[in-house]
Design an enzyme around this catalytic site. Sequence first.
Site, PDB file in Angstrom:
ATOM      1  N   HIS A   1      18.767   5.956  -2.017  1.00 12.80           N
ATOM      2  CA  HIS A   1      17.597   5.190  -1.598  1.00 12.80           C
ATOM      3  C   HIS A   1      16.304   5.833  -2.108  1.00 12.80           C
ATOM      4  CE1 HIS A   1      15.871   2.061   0.879  1.00 12.80           C
ATOM      5  NE2 HIS A   1      15.062   2.925   1.462  1.00 12.80           N
TER       6      HIS A   1
ATOM      7  N   SER B   1      11.857  -0.298  -0.252  1.00 13.01           N
ATOM      8  CA  SER B   1      12.353  -0.112   1.108  1.00 13.01           C
ATOM      9  C   SER B   1      11.631  -1.067   2.072  1.00 13.01           C
ATOM     10  CB  SER B   1      12.199   1.355   1.518  1.00 13.01           C
ATOM     11  OG  SER B   1      12.919   1.630   2.700  1.00 13.01           O
TER      12      SER B   1
ATOM     13  N   ASP C   1      23.147   4.006  -2.315  1.00 13.29           N
ATOM     14  CA  ASP C   1      22.243   3.691  -1.205  1.00 13.29           C
ATOM     15  C   ASP C   1      23.003   2.932  -0.118  1.00 13.29           C
ATOM     16  OD1 ASP C   1      20.147   2.993   0.467  1.00 13.29           O
ATOM     17  OD2 ASP C   1      19.061   1.814  -1.036  1.00 13.29           O
TER      18      ASP C   1
END
Length: 330
Positions: A305, A175, A273
């Site tokens: 995610h 991320s 995601d």
Amino acid sequence: MAAAPVAPPPASADDEIVYESMPCIRVYKNRVERYFGTEFVAASTDAATGVASRDVVISPNVSARLYLPRLDDGSAAKLPILVYYHGGGFCLGSAFNPTFHAYFNTFAALANVLVVSVEYRLAPEHPVPAAYADSWDALAWVVSHLAAPAADDSNRDPWIAGHADFSRLYLGGESAGSNIAHHMAMRVAAEGLAHGARIRGLVMIHPYFLGTDKVPSDDLSPEVRESLGSLWRVMCPTTTGEDDPLINPFVDGAQPLASLACGRVLVCVGEGDVLRDRGRAYYDRLRASGWPGEAEIWQAPGKGHTFHLLEPSCEEAVAQDKVISDFLNR
């Protein structure tokens, strides 16, 4: 498995809410309340894997947790070294959090790598680009171990000095941590690293990039997609928006992808995601840029995610870890 967020209290009526992503964080005008990712666990030797961990202080602002897999007694084995930047939207998470601690105990054993999990300052108390500055300091500290030992070795770590194979130096993150890893590699391209150090590759797990251009995965959750844009503007108050080169590496003004300072890149995405197609675009644009390296992409079917931190034992998480392990050991 990652700890569930604690039940947040009702919003305070005496302060303006600037941003919230419940049940994880609420940012008021004058303070921040975090309900997730604030737990800490001590470094230790993991009974299940034999992986040892230890904490180091790099500078007044930066520290790290190191993970060393179990070695034969007296072994001087040289291992790949992964400098890892955790995610959390620049505002959540910690290298000392139980979720990341458990993950790296398992992953270091699987991949047989030395991991340096970096603790950087969080926004909004320390707005972006503070995380980039701290992450650079951590990388510079790691490569400082290539220098000849000095009389004062107080800032030299014996695990890195004794076991790091600097010909296999990798950067990685999930991320926002992938965003950081990308910018570290770009800074290496512009400035180089001390002692002739080179980055062999990047591991980009569910990278946090945005842009005003629409991509199909935006429609997986328009609400989440909108929240990610709002998050960026709060974490980086000086930003020009979603086409800021810090959050969109494809726009005019961003360093050319062709200059990326490594020879190999692995991009991992989740089919479910909302950032999936931003990660795919990174892979596609990198390959088309003239960059001379080798790029790979892997997709977790049906997963969202950072699913691997929430469901570390699921089939897809195990498969993703295997893909990353293989990448680091080729």
